[in-house]
Motif scaffolding. Structure first.
Motif, short mmCIF file in Angstrom:
data_model
loop_
_atom_site.label_atom_id
_atom_site.label_comp_id
_atom_site.label_asym_id
_atom_site.label_seq_id
_atom_site.Cartn_x
_atom_site.Cartn_y
_atom_site.Cartn_z
N ILE A 1 -1.37 -6.49 -6.70
CA ILE A 1 -2.77 -6.89 -6.85
C ILE A 1 -3.24 -7.59 -5.58
O ILE A 1 -4.33 -7.29 -5.05
CB ILE A 1 -2.95 -7.79 -8.09
N ARG A 2 -2.47 -8.49 -5.05
CA ARG A 2 -2.87 -9.27 -3.87
C ARG A 2 -3.02 -8.40 -2.62
O ARG A 2 -3.98 -8.54 -1.87
CB ARG A 2 -1.83 -10.38 -3.62
N PHE A 3 -2.09 -7.47 -2.41
CA PHE A 3 -2.07 -6.74 -1.14
C PHE A 3 -2.51 -5.29 -1.22
O PHE A 3 -2.90 -4.70 -0.21
CB PHE A 3 -0.67 -6.81 -0.51
N ALA A 4 -2.45 -4.67 -2.41
CA ALA A 4 -2.86 -3.27 -2.54
C ALA A 4 -4.07 -3.10 -3.45
O ALA A 4 -4.61 -2.00 -3.55
CB ALA A 4 -1.69 -2.42 -3.05
N GLY A 5 -4.48 -4.15 -4.13
CA GLY A 5 -5.69 -4.11 -4.93
C GLY A 5 -5.57 -3.57 -6.34
O GLY A 5 -6.49 -3.70 -7.14
N SER A 6 -4.43 -2.95 -6.67
CA SER A 6 -4.25 -2.42 -8.02
C SER A 6 -2.77 -2.14 -8.27
O SER A 6 -1.97 -2.11 -7.33
CB SER A 6 -5.05 -1.12 -8.21
N SER A 7 -2.46 -1.93 -9.55
CA SER A 7 -1.08 -1.64 -9.94
C SER A 7 -1.03 -0.37 -10.77
O SER A 7 -1.62 -0.33 -11.86
CB SER A 7 -0.51 -2.80 -10.76
N PRO A 8 -0.32 0.66 -10.32
CA PRO A 8 -0.14 1.86 -11.14
C PRO A 8 0.61 1.60 -12.45
O PRO A 8 0.58 2.43 -13.34
CB PRO A 8 0.67 2.80 -10.24
N ILE B 1 0.85 -1.20 0.00
CA ILE B 1 0.00 0.00 0.00
C ILE B 1 0.88 1.25 0.00
O ILE B 1 0.63 2.19 -0.76
CB ILE B 1 -0.99 -0.03 1.18
N ARG B 2 1.92 1.24 0.82
CA ARG B 2 2.87 2.37 0.82
C ARG B 2 3.51 2.54 -0.55
O ARG B 2 3.69 3.66 -1.05
CB ARG B 2 3.98 2.13 1.85
#
Length: 192
Positions: A116-123, A84-85
């Motif tokens: 994807i697994r831990f933050a839900g999306s990829s910039p 997330i960070r």
């Protein structure tokens, strides 16, 4: 006006060949402008995934790298907090992030899976730029014949390749920026 691209050179240290059964132990990114300005860095050492195990071959290699192993096992944090960070750091860069790796297929696989697994999306969306492939195109060589030892010395800074994620991300980002500079120089010459 479109946001400029920021080249996010990223290096992963892991305990096996794929995420899930194995863990990303450490990762780092060095964000560069096309002009080789280092605009920021990010690094994290991660707690291993529940139920994951180190691959025997990978762990045998790690046994030959005690300093790098110690570096990637210091100050570990939970993957969810780190990713997330990391996503927030990427979103705060002064341009659109472009993932750059050497080899991109390996490093991106881990980073994308963890994002994807831990933050839900990829910039980064679904794409990554591979330094070796870019070198192949610049040099006009076959892919398998393209290696750091066959690249021009002028592309390299004096930065060492230590298998410490942040060191390697900076080293590889500087290499990529030198390659970009050569491409831009050749393009200017063709237009002149």
């Amino acid at each position: 006006m479109a946001r400029p691209e920021i080249y996010v050179s990223t290096d992963v240290e892991a305990d096996g060949p794929i995420p899930g059964p194995h863990s990303m132990l450490s990762f780092a990114s060095a964000a560069f402008t096309a002009g080789k300005e280092l605009v920021g860095t990010f690094s994290a050492n991660l707690v291993t995934l529940p139920g994951a195990e180190g691959n025997p071959d990978t762990m045998a290699w790690w046994a030959t790298q005690p300093e790098a192993w110690a570096a990637c096992r210091a100050d570990q944090e939970e993957p969810a907090a780190a990713m997330i960070r990391y996503r927030e750091w990427l979103e705060g860069l002064p341009g659109k992030p472009v993932f750059v790796g050497y080899p991109a297929a390996y490093d991106f696989m881990f980073v994308y899976w963890y994002l994807i697994r831990f933050a839900g999306s990829s910039p980064f969306s679904h794409s990554a730029l591979d330094i070796k492939t870019y070198a192949m195109a610049l040099l006009g060589t076959d892919y398998r014949a393209t290696a750091k030892r066959s690249m021009p010395r002028s592309w390299f800074d004096d930065a060492p390749h230590t298998h410490v994620a942040l060191d390697d991300a900076i080293e590889q980002g500087a290499l990529f920026c030198a390659m970009l500079a050569e491409r831009f120089s050749e393009a200017r010459e063709r237009r002149a």
